[in-house]
Design an enzyme around this catalytic site. Structure first.
Site, PDB file in Angstrom:
ATOM      1  N   TYR A 179       8.179  44.521 -10.579  1.00  0.00           N
ATOM      2  CA  TYR A 179       9.680  45.031 -11.001  1.00  0.00           C
ATOM      3  C   TYR A 179       9.863  45.103 -12.358  1.00  0.00           C
ATOM      4  CZ  TYR A 179      10.495  42.922  -6.341  1.00  0.00           C
ATOM      5  OH  TYR A 179      10.354  42.423  -4.886  1.00  0.00           O
ATOM      6  N   LEU A 202      19.896  43.981   3.904  1.00  0.00           N
ATOM      7  CA  LEU A 202      20.957  45.056   4.144  1.00  0.00           C
ATOM      8  C   LEU A 202      20.450  46.424   4.498  1.00  0.00           C
ATOM      9  CD1 LEU A 202      23.282  44.207   1.204  1.00  0.00           C
ATOM     10  CD2 LEU A 202      23.204  43.268   3.276  1.00  0.00           C
ATOM     11  N   LYS A 213      20.252  41.869  -2.741  1.00  0.00           N
ATOM     12  CA  LYS A 213      20.335  42.088  -4.037  1.00  0.00           C
ATOM     13  C   LYS A 213      21.640  42.643  -4.224  1.00  0.00           C
ATOM     14  CE  LYS A 213      19.860  46.390  -6.659  1.00  0.00           C
ATOM     15  NZ  LYS A 213      20.582  47.642  -6.559  1.00  0.00           N
ATOM     16  N   SER A 214      22.294  42.801  -5.598  1.00  0.00           N
ATOM     17  CA  SER A 214      23.283  43.521  -5.941  1.00  0.00           C
ATOM     18  C   SER A 214      23.420  43.491  -7.473  1.00  0.00           C
ATOM     19  CB  SER A 214      24.485  43.080  -5.392  1.00  0.00           C
ATOM     20  OG  SER A 214      25.572  43.763  -5.890  1.00  0.00           O
ATOM     21  N   VAL A 215      24.161  44.470  -7.974  1.00  0.00           N
ATOM     22  CA  VAL A 215      24.324  44.502  -9.323  1.00  0.00           C
ATOM     23  C   VAL A 215      25.696  44.386  -9.807  1.00  0.00           C
ATOM     24  CG1 VAL A 215      21.963  45.691  -9.980  1.00  0.00           C
ATOM     25  CG2 VAL A 215      24.127  46.936  -9.727  1.00  0.00           C
ATOM     26  N   ARG A 259      30.086  41.626  -5.242  1.00  0.00           N
ATOM     27  CA  ARG A 259      29.166  41.649  -4.328  1.00  0.00           C
ATOM     28  C   ARG A 259      28.221  40.445  -4.065  1.00  0.00           C
ATOM     29  NH1 ARG A 259      27.349  48.055  -3.960  1.00  0.00           N
ATOM     30  NH2 ARG A 259      29.266  48.803  -3.223  1.00  0.00           N
ATOM     31  N   ASN A 272      28.115  37.973  -1.198  1.00  0.00           N
ATOM     32  CA  ASN A 272      26.988  38.027  -0.367  1.00  0.00           C
ATOM     33  C   ASN A 272      26.545  36.651  -0.071  1.00  0.00           C
ATOM     34  OD1 ASN A 272      26.964  40.640  -0.196  1.00  0.00           O
ATOM     35  ND2 ASN A 272      25.095  40.961  -1.482  1.00  0.00           N
TER      36      ASN A 272
HETATM   37  P1  A2P Z   1      24.614  47.465  -5.643  1.00  0.00           P
HETATM   38  O1  A2P Z   1      23.148  46.761  -6.263  1.00  0.00           O
HETATM   39  O2  A2P Z   1      24.878  48.580  -6.393  1.00  0.00           O
HETATM   40  O3  A2P Z   1      25.652  46.365  -5.261  1.00  0.00           O
HETATM   41  P2  A2P Z   1      19.115  45.191   0.148  1.00  0.00           P
HETATM   42  O4  A2P Z   1      19.457  43.762  -0.419  1.00  0.00           O
HETATM   43  O5  A2P Z   1      18.718  45.247   1.676  1.00  0.00           O
HETATM   44  O6  A2P Z   1      17.886  45.479  -0.636  1.00  0.00           O
HETATM   45  O7  A2P Z   1      20.550  45.938  -0.356  1.00  0.00           O
HETATM   46  C1  A2P Z   1      20.647  46.362  -1.632  1.00  0.00           C
HETATM   47  C2  A2P Z   1      21.654  47.499  -1.706  1.00  0.00           C
HETATM   48  O8  A2P Z   1      22.744  47.253  -1.025  1.00  0.00           O
HETATM   49  C3  A2P Z   1      21.874  47.914  -2.945  1.00  0.00           C
HETATM   50  O9  A2P Z   1      21.968  49.475  -3.127  1.00  0.00           O
HETATM   51  C4  A2P Z   1      23.211  47.274  -3.267  1.00  0.00           C
HETATM   52  O10 A2P Z   1      24.011  48.216  -4.266  1.00  0.00           O
HETATM   53  C5  A2P Z   1      24.074  47.227  -1.978  1.00  0.00           C
HETATM   54  N1  A2P Z   1      24.627  46.233  -1.880  1.00  0.00           N
HETATM   55  C6  A2P Z   1      24.447  44.922  -2.063  1.00  0.00           C
HETATM   56  N2  A2P Z   1      25.569  44.016  -1.511  1.00  0.00           N
HETATM   57  C7  A2P Z   1      26.348  44.826  -1.240  1.00  0.00           C
HETATM   58  C8  A2P Z   1      27.735  44.576  -0.486  1.00  0.00           C
HETATM   59  N3  A2P Z   1      28.093  43.499  -0.221  1.00  0.00           N
HETATM   60  N4  A2P Z   1      28.426  45.564   0.081  1.00  0.00           N
HETATM   61  C9  A2P Z   1      27.636  46.924  -0.116  1.00  0.00           C
HETATM   62  N5  A2P Z   1      26.740  47.419  -0.633  1.00  0.00           N
HETATM   63  C10 A2P Z   1      25.959  46.146  -1.237  1.00  0.00           C
END
Ligand code: A2P
Length: 279
Positions: free
Chosen positions: A52, A199, A239-241, A245, A249
């Site tokens: 990563y 997600l 994952k989220s940035v 969120r 989460n």
């Molecule tokens: P972002 O990082 O802009 O919040 P996964 O965990 O399945 O890989 O999914 C990650 C993706 O889902 C990323 O594009 C993230 O975007 C988005 N994401 C993460 N948490 C949420 C949330 N609570 N609601 C909507 N989208 C989310």
């Protein structure tokens, strides 16, 4: 509360039920801020990988969080193209240095084949890498070891060659992509399943049924998707940035009824989401 709950691995090590994923989180400010926000929100576990390219930022955030090392559970992964003993030790030490740590809680073989050659038979190389990981485990440098993206046959080869069953397998797992056969195999062998992309990398959040059920439970589709992984006994790594969120989460302290779980178990999602693998 889920943020304070743990699974117990087959070797007795406690592992937080939820971890913060950092795949596709850019090294530098984005990664540093996200990981710091996650630890401040109450995540006790961070999942990264050498590949990563963000281990240094993860390590800096861990250090600056002020949370005691032993209260955190940190995972990283051996690059997918490293398939021999000596380089496994070398890359492990490099990851430790990147992270600024002197031990890891979990170290995974990132994939059974190099990402540049998906499907290539690397059985012998995986066994060599795995033997190095077992030695690091026995030396106390790693508290648990495992694999990622492995199929039954890949794991069987490791167990047959070493007599050592991995503690964890990390796989792409989310509503509609539950890979029943693999799921049953890992449960049978008492190998904890970590759910990456819980997600569906965001791809299942517009699903009509998921949205309908989320409304019923007064949660967001993302919270329903994360809770689903927990109800199935897997360990989600969302994952989220975005701070809001990241916080949301982790707020998944509700139950999904058995009848609704059955609906979700059978849910068909966009088939294109299933084929993708995460590097
Ligand atoms: P972002 O990082 O802009 O919040 P996964 O965990 O399945 O890989 O999914 C990650 C993706 O889902 C990323 O594009 C993230 O975007 C988005 N994401 C993460 N948490 C949420 C949330 N609570 N609601 C909507 N989208 C989310």
């Amino acid at each position: 509360m889920i943020k304070d709950e743990y699974y117990t691995l087959s070797n007795g090590v406690l592992i937080p039920k939820i971890g913060f994923g950092t795949w596709q989180v850019a090294s530098g400010e984005e990664c540093y801020n996200s990981v710091l926000a996650a630890i401040n929100a109450g995540y006790k576990s961070i999942d990264t990988a050498y590949a990563y390219d963000n281990e240094v930022s993860v390590g800096k955030a861990i250090k600056d969080s002020g949370v005691k090392r032993e209260e955190l559970f940190i995972t990283t992964k051996l690059p997918s193209d490293i398939k021999n003993y000596d380089d496994t030790i070398k890359y492990f030490n490099e990851s430790l240095k990147n992270l600024g740590l002197d031990y890891l809680d979990l170290y995974l073989i990132h994939a059974p084949w190099p990402w540049s050659n998906v499907g290539l038979d690397c059985t012998e190389g995986n066994i060599e890498a795995y033997k190095a990981m077992i030695d690091l485990y026995k030396m106390g440098k790693i508290r648990s070891i495992g694999v990622s993206n492995f199929l039954e046959s890949d794991v069987n080869s490791l167990i047959e060659a070493t007599g050592f069953t991995p503690h964890v397998n990390q796989m792409r797992y989310f509503i509609g992509n539950t890979q029943e056969h693999l799921y049953n195999y890992f449960n049978k062998h008492n190998i904890l399943i970590e759910a990456y992309s819980p997600l569906g990398t965001g791809g299942i959040l517009n699903n009509e049924i998921i949205n309908k059920l989320a409304l019923k439970y007064k949660v967001t589709p993302a919270q329903l998707a994360i809770r689903y992984c927990l109800e199935k006994g897997t360990r989600p790594l969302p994952k989220s940035v975005h701070e809001e969120r990241i916080l949301a989460n982790l707020a998944v302290d509700f139950k999904i009824s058995n009848s609704d779980l059955k609906i979700l178990d059978k849910l068909e999602v966009d088939p294109s989401l299933k084929r993708k693998l995460r590097s």
